[in-house]
Design an enzyme around this catalytic site. Structure first.
Site, PDB file in Angstrom:
ATOM      1  N   ASP A 259      -6.583   4.702  -2.953  1.00  0.00           N
ATOM      2  CA  ASP A 259      -7.938   5.076  -3.349  1.00  0.00           C
ATOM      3  C   ASP A 259      -8.261   4.608  -4.763  1.00  0.00           C
ATOM      4  O   ASP A 259      -7.390   4.136  -5.503  1.00  0.00           O
ATOM      5  CB  ASP A 259      -8.102   6.601  -3.277  1.00  0.00           C
ATOM      6  CG  ASP A 259      -8.144   7.112  -1.847  1.00  0.00           C
ATOM      7  OD1 ASP A 259      -8.471   6.320  -0.943  1.00  0.00           O
ATOM      8  OD2 ASP A 259      -7.855   8.305  -1.634  1.00  0.00           O
TER       9      ASP A 259
ATOM     10  N   TYR B 177       5.619   7.454  -2.345  1.00  0.00           N
ATOM     11  CA  TYR B 177       4.683   7.676  -3.439  1.00  0.00           C
ATOM     12  C   TYR B 177       5.315   8.569  -4.497  1.00  0.00           C
ATOM     13  O   TYR B 177       6.224   9.362  -4.206  1.00  0.00           O
ATOM     14  CB  TYR B 177       3.409   8.359  -2.929  1.00  0.00           C
ATOM     15  CG  TYR B 177       2.439   7.456  -2.207  1.00  0.00           C
ATOM     16  CD1 TYR B 177       1.380   6.847  -2.889  1.00  0.00           C
ATOM     17  CD2 TYR B 177       2.552   7.221  -0.842  1.00  0.00           C
ATOM     18  CE1 TYR B 177       0.478   6.028  -2.232  1.00  0.00           C
ATOM     19  CE2 TYR B 177       1.660   6.402  -0.169  1.00  0.00           C
ATOM     20  CZ  TYR B 177       0.621   5.814  -0.867  1.00  0.00           C
ATOM     21  OH  TYR B 177      -0.274   5.001  -0.213  1.00  0.00           O
TER      22      TYR B 177
END
Length: 253
Positions: A51, A109
């Protein structure tokens, strides 16, 4: 011939990874650079859609070239023309059908939190005045180390391939004056990691109980809860894994 291109970038200046009509994206910048250097239109397909504001130390994408290339030379040329917040770390030839997204075995992540104000981390970590004990954070994080339906922990628009994810790792680590949440899974949904981090912190600070979290994962109640989506700049895609069989040797004259 098909190639995997390994990319590192700071996400602050971009509207995310994926090309869009009204935003400047990492994918757009790299495609333009490749097109310029190879003198033709190049389309790349990424492993994950980060994002706006999210970073990557290892994003992977694939592209095709009608003629063989020298990966080392092209890596150098790309880094010479790309902006300073994007770096190409490697280009590797792969088998013809290899796909950066669908062939990924796992994605990893990291979400970074700093415990005091640090100007060198202002765009790469979230500053919290106080953080819960590491043991408590890991106790809550263990609830997420499952294969389950994570619909309630994602943005509702992401229904492309369902909501089942297999989380292989979810743990907090103390590194100097930072605490870092590492999470690895076969796939992630939009906003999922940031929502999980927000949920763990919410439980650890007494604003939600762990039984509610377990219910959201296991039973999917009818009422969608209000969960916290943590700021994007604390999140980094750190690794994308693939089967070794995808990679091929290339002799460049």
């Amino acid at each position: 011939m098909r190639y995997f291109i390994y990319i590192s970038y700071l996400g602050k200046g971009y509207s995310g990874w994926q090309i869009q009509k009204n935003g400047y994206t990492v994918q757009q910048v790299i495609e333009e650079a490749l097109g310029k250097l190879l003198s033709r239109t190049i389309t790349i397909s990424g492993s994950s859609r980060t994002d706006k504001g999210v970073h990557a130390t290892q994003q992977v994408a694939h592209f095709d070239s009608i003629t063989p290339i020298d990966p080392v030379h092209l890596t150098y040329r790309l880094n010479s023309v790309l902006p300073s917040d994007i770096s190409i770390t490697a280009i590797r030839p792969v088998v013809e059908a290899a796909h950066a997204r669908f062939d990924a075995c796992h994605r990893r992540y990291a979400y970074t939190i700093i415990t005091h104000k640090d100007p060198f981390y202002r765009d790469r970590a979230v500053w919290l005045r106080r953080t819960p004990p590491l043991g408590l954070l890991n106790q809550i994080a263990a609830l997420f180390s499952v294969q389950a339906d994570f619909e309630f922990f994602s943005k509702t628009t992401d229904a492309t391939r369902g909501f089942i994810c297999n989380i292989e790792e979810a743990a907090w680590v103390a590194i100097d004056d930072k605490i870092v949440f590492y999470i690895q899974a076969n796939r992630f949904l939009r906003g999922m990691v940031r929502t999980i981090v927000g949920t763990i912190l919410k439980v650890a600070t007494g604003k939600m109980d762990s039984a509610t979290v377990a219910e959201l994962i296991q039973k999917k109640p009818n009422t969608r809860p209000i969960l916290t989506l943590m700021p994007a700049h604390g999140l980094t895609l750190v690794e994308v894994g693939y089967p070794p069989s995808l990679f091929v040797q290339q002799n460049v004259s």
